[in-house]
Design a protein around this motif. Structure first.
Motif, PDB file in Angstrom:
ATOM      1  N   GLU A  69       0.817  -1.231   0.000  1.00 45.74           N
ATOM      2  CA  GLU A  69       0.000   0.000   0.000  1.00 45.74           C
ATOM      3  C   GLU A  69       0.840   1.265   0.000  1.00 45.74           C
ATOM      4  O   GLU A  69       0.318   2.355  -0.195  1.00 45.74           O
ATOM      5  CB  GLU A  69      -0.988   0.006   1.174  1.00 45.74           C
ATOM      6  N   ASP A  71       3.323   1.528  -2.115  1.00 44.97           N
ATOM      7  CA  ASP A  71       3.846   1.602  -3.477  1.00 44.97           C
ATOM      8  C   ASP A  71       2.697   1.901  -4.434  1.00 44.97           C
ATOM      9  O   ASP A  71       1.852   1.046  -4.689  1.00 44.97           O
ATOM     10  CB  ASP A  71       4.506   0.257  -3.820  1.00 44.97           C
ATOM     11  N   PRO A  72       2.642   3.141  -4.947  1.00 44.12           N
ATOM     12  CA  PRO A  72       1.514   3.520  -5.819  1.00 44.12           C
ATOM     13  C   PRO A  72       1.325   2.574  -6.997  1.00 44.12           C
ATOM     14  O   PRO A  72       0.190   2.272  -7.382  1.00 44.12           O
ATOM     15  CB  PRO A  72       1.898   4.923  -6.305  1.00 44.12           C
ATOM     16  N   LYS A  73       2.405   2.076  -7.572  1.00 40.72           N
ATOM     17  CA  LYS A  73       2.271   1.200  -8.747  1.00 40.72           C
ATOM     18  C   LYS A  73       1.637  -0.128  -8.368  1.00 40.72           C
ATOM     19  O   LYS A  73       0.843  -0.697  -9.110  1.00 40.72           O
ATOM     20  CB  LYS A  73       3.635   0.976  -9.397  1.00 40.72           C
ATOM     21  N   LEU A  75      -0.415  -0.453  -5.843  1.00 37.20           N
ATOM     22  CA  LEU A  75      -1.815  -0.095  -5.602  1.00 37.20           C
ATOM     23  C   LEU A  75      -2.605  -0.050  -6.908  1.00 37.20           C
ATOM     24  O   LEU A  75      -3.731  -0.546  -6.985  1.00 37.20           O
ATOM     25  CB  LEU A  75      -1.883   1.285  -4.948  1.00 37.20           C
ATOM     26  N   ARG A 100      -2.772   8.035 -12.242  1.00 42.56           N
ATOM     27  CA  ARG A 100      -1.919   8.835 -11.365  1.00 42.56           C
ATOM     28  C   ARG A 100      -1.068   7.946 -10.467  1.00 42.56           C
ATOM     29  O   ARG A 100       0.097   8.249 -10.210  1.00 42.56           O
ATOM     30  CB  ARG A 100      -2.775   9.776 -10.509  1.00 42.56           C
ATOM     31  N   LEU A 101      -1.668   6.853  -9.990  1.00 41.22           N
ATOM     32  CA  LEU A 101      -0.901   5.919  -9.167  1.00 41.22           C
ATOM     33  C   LEU A 101       0.264   5.341  -9.970  1.00 41.22           C
ATOM     34  O   LEU A 101       1.388   5.238  -9.483  1.00 41.22           O
ATOM     35  CB  LEU A 101      -1.802   4.780  -8.666  1.00 41.22           C
ATOM     36  N   GLN A 105       2.204   8.874  -8.139  1.00 42.88           N
ATOM     37  CA  GLN A 105       1.629   9.768  -7.127  1.00 42.88           C
ATOM     38  C   GLN A 105       1.077   8.968  -5.958  1.00 42.88           C
ATOM     39  O   GLN A 105       0.549   7.872  -6.136  1.00 42.88           O
ATOM     40  CB  GLN A 105       0.499  10.603  -7.744  1.00 42.88           C
ATOM     41  N   SER A 106       1.172   9.551  -4.774  1.00 44.17           N
ATOM     42  CA  SER A 106       0.628   8.888  -3.593  1.00 44.17           C
ATOM     43  C   SER A 106      -0.875   9.153  -3.522  1.00 44.17           C
ATOM     44  O   SER A 106      -1.366  10.133  -4.090  1.00 44.17           O
ATOM     45  CB  SER A 106       1.297   9.422  -2.326  1.00 44.17           C
ATOM     46  N   PRO A 107      -1.616   8.275  -2.829  1.00 43.03           N
ATOM     47  CA  PRO A 107      -3.066   8.501  -2.689  1.00 43.03           C
ATOM     48  C   PRO A 107      -3.376   9.878  -2.101  1.00 43.03           C
ATOM     49  O   PRO A 107      -4.377  10.497  -2.475  1.00 43.03           O
ATOM     50  CB  PRO A 107      -3.501   7.385  -1.733  1.00 43.03           C
TER      51      PRO A 107
END
Ligand code: ZN
Length: 136
Positions: A69, A71-73, A75, A100-101, A105-107
């Motif tokens: 969670e 790691d944006p990619k 996610l 965006r993830l 980018q972070s949530p």
């Protein structure tokens, strides 16, 4: 606040009613013919509940398997999987979140950039244009 769906016994019109209080359920009137002879339908409420439970289960990180969670990619991969599992198009906002993830980018950043998400990825329960007809 419970949401109930009713069917008019006179003209067959379905109406969705949001009750302000569960302790004071008032009998709604039919918006088409004005009859108070409405029968409550429970199937939809039950359906919404189970759908919520399913989404809640998915929102629980312990059900995510190998997703990281932080790691944006990772996610983004998970959210694509979730979308496929639901078998429905979750809309352009959802796609944008995934894009965006994947861009790293972070949530939190995404929530700031897309305030209309209201802090909840996936958004409100979309009842396919049904909506609330009355508030009692
Ligand atoms: Zn009616």
């Amino acid at each position: 606040m419970p949401i109930y769906e009713y069917r008019c016994q006179e003209c067959g019109r379905r109406t969705t009613v949001l009750h302000r209080s569960i302790h004071n359920i008032q009998q709604p009137t039919c918006p088409r013919c004005g009859s108070q002879n409405l029968k409550r339908l429970i199937s939809k409420v039950a359906y919404v509940r189970s759908e919520e439970a399913r989404l809640e289960a998915m929102a629980d990180p312990s059900n995510w398997g190998d997703v990281d969670e932080n790691d944006p990619k990772s996610l983004a991969r998970f959210m694509r999987k979730m979308s496929q599992e639901l078998g429905e198009d979750l809309g352009p906002e959802f796609e944008e979140v995934i894009d965006r993830l994947e861009a790293g980018q972070s949530p939190e950043e995404i929530e700031k950039a897309m305030p209309e998400l209201g802090g909840e990825l996936g958004g409100d329960l979309d009842e396919g244009g049904g909506g609330i007809d009355q508030v009692l």
